[in-house]
Design an enzyme around this catalytic site. Structure first.
Site, PDB file in Angstrom:
ATOM      1  N   LEU A 112      41.549  39.071  32.237  1.00 12.25           N
ATOM      2  CA  LEU A 112      41.900  38.909  30.772  1.00 12.25           C
ATOM      3  C   LEU A 112      41.199  37.330  30.611  1.00 12.25           C
ATOM      4  O   LEU A 112      41.288  36.423  31.434  1.00 12.25           O
ATOM      5  CB  LEU A 112      43.327  38.801  30.393  1.00 12.25           C
ATOM      6  CG  LEU A 112      43.904  39.878  30.706  1.00 12.25           C
ATOM      7  CD1 LEU A 112      45.491  39.641  30.727  1.00 12.25           C
ATOM      8  CD2 LEU A 112      43.459  40.806  30.255  1.00 12.25           C
ATOM      9  N   CYS A 113      40.304  37.112  29.581  1.00 11.65           N
ATOM     10  CA  CYS A 113      39.701  36.061  29.129  1.00 11.65           C
ATOM     11  C   CYS A 113      39.087  35.322  30.460  1.00 11.65           C
ATOM     12  O   CYS A 113      38.166  35.945  31.289  1.00 11.65           O
ATOM     13  CB  CYS A 113      40.900  35.013  28.923  1.00 11.65           C
ATOM     14  SG  CYS A 113      40.286  33.410  27.877  1.00 11.65           S
TER      15      CYS A 113
END
Length: 324
Positions: A112-113
């Site tokens: 994520l990210c």
């Protein structure tokens, strides 16, 4: 509903200065499945180095359920969270080594990210296409030359490895996991329970040209303002150069310096962004949307949409409409 479905084990990897919203988007969205049927859903575990509590980027402290070093497979989905601490995490050889080990024991691996930097450090993105938060994309590409970094989509799948742009795109990625694991009906129920739209397709752009920071150069800003106000007008490079009172070649140089793209590319992006907005926020026929946004026909819009996003306008509307 879904019969005979086993619960799916999900391991979320956290570290100091991780982004709490990244972690919560995944865990809360996946946990919503069990509300439908306690026999369905996911067994969720947050693992950290040493099993220690972590201090998230916001300053809030989050307790772990497991020590990363002690976790053993098999694992359904391994998720590495993002956050401001991603650089320290990607330089932590023990953490990266355990992520690499657990990835071999996982059916699905995701970041994520900025968590993409941890997967990259583990070599899990070598030779793959991946995304991360647009602000960090160039740095990721420079540090890991074997990774094909695409800053545009909100999430990317390459084989069994998934990378998401972060923050709320983690919710979209989680909904896609639910759909793959339990079917579209369950994913739609969860999206309604989360008070969100049905998950956006992964190739939807992270950032519209209309939400990007305005250009510093006054001539470029004058042109981009003109484009936004007259999408159905003559927006050829020649016409825009005439507006700015410079040559087409000089205007192209200015756009490349300021926006890292040609005037023609900027116009196409602006028209597609406006079309996407109209498709999701109105019930106008596709032909009307095309005309308003400067496309010669509905077919021209369809081709441009498919080329840019890999999805037809009608399909985009079905998963992102706010008018239902």
């Amino acid at each position: 509903m879904v019969e005979g479905m086993e619960r799916h084990r999900v391991l979320v990897v956290g570290y100091d200065d991780a982004e709490l919203l990244d972690i919560a988007c995944v865990t809360t969205t996946l946990d919503a499945v069990r509300v439908i049927d306690p026999g369905l859903g996911y067994d969720l575990t947050l693992a950290t180095p040493g099993g220690r509590a972590i201090t998230c980027s916001s300053g809030l402290v989050l307790n772990a359920q497991a020590a990363l070093e002690r976790v053993r497979g098999p694992i359904g989905t391994l998720v590495v969270s993002g956050g401001l601490g991603h650089q320290d995490a990607s330089r932590d050889e023990r953490l990266v080594g355990h992520v690499r080990r657990l990835a071999r024991e996982s059916e699905r691996v995701a970041s994520l990210c900025t968590g993409a930097s941890v997967l990259a450090a583990a070599g899990l993105l070598d030779g793959r296409r991946a995304t991360t938060h647009w602000h960090f994309a160039q740095r990721l590409a420079e540090e890991y030359e074997k990774v094909t970094v695409d800053p545009r989509p909100i999430w990317v799948q390459d084989g069994n490895v998934y990378t998401a742009a972060g923050v709320t795109s983690a919710l979209d990625l989680s909904l896609s996991f639910i759909e793959a694991d339990f079917g579209g009906d369950v994913a739609r129920w969860v999206s309604r329970a989360m008070v969100t739209y049905l998950h956006r397709p992964g190739n939807q752009a992270q950032m519209s040209v209309f939400t990007a920071a305005p250009a510093a150069d006054h001539l470029v800003r004058k042109v981009t303002d003109h484009v936004a106000e007259r999408l159905d007008g003559d927006l050829s490079t020649v016409a825009l150069a005439r507006l700015a009172r410079v040559s087409p070649r000089h205007l192209t140089r200015l756009f490349r310096a300021e926006l890292r793209q040609t005037p023609g590319r900027y116009v196409r992006s602006a028209r597609l962004a406006a079309a996407a907005q109209l498709l999701s926020a109105s019930d106008l026929p596709v032909s009307r949307v095309a005309a308003r946004c400067g496309f010669a026909s509905a077919e021209a819009l369809r081709q441009a949409f498919a080329r840019e996003y890999g999805i037809a306008p009608s399909q985009y509307r079905s998963v992102s409409s706010t008018t239902a």
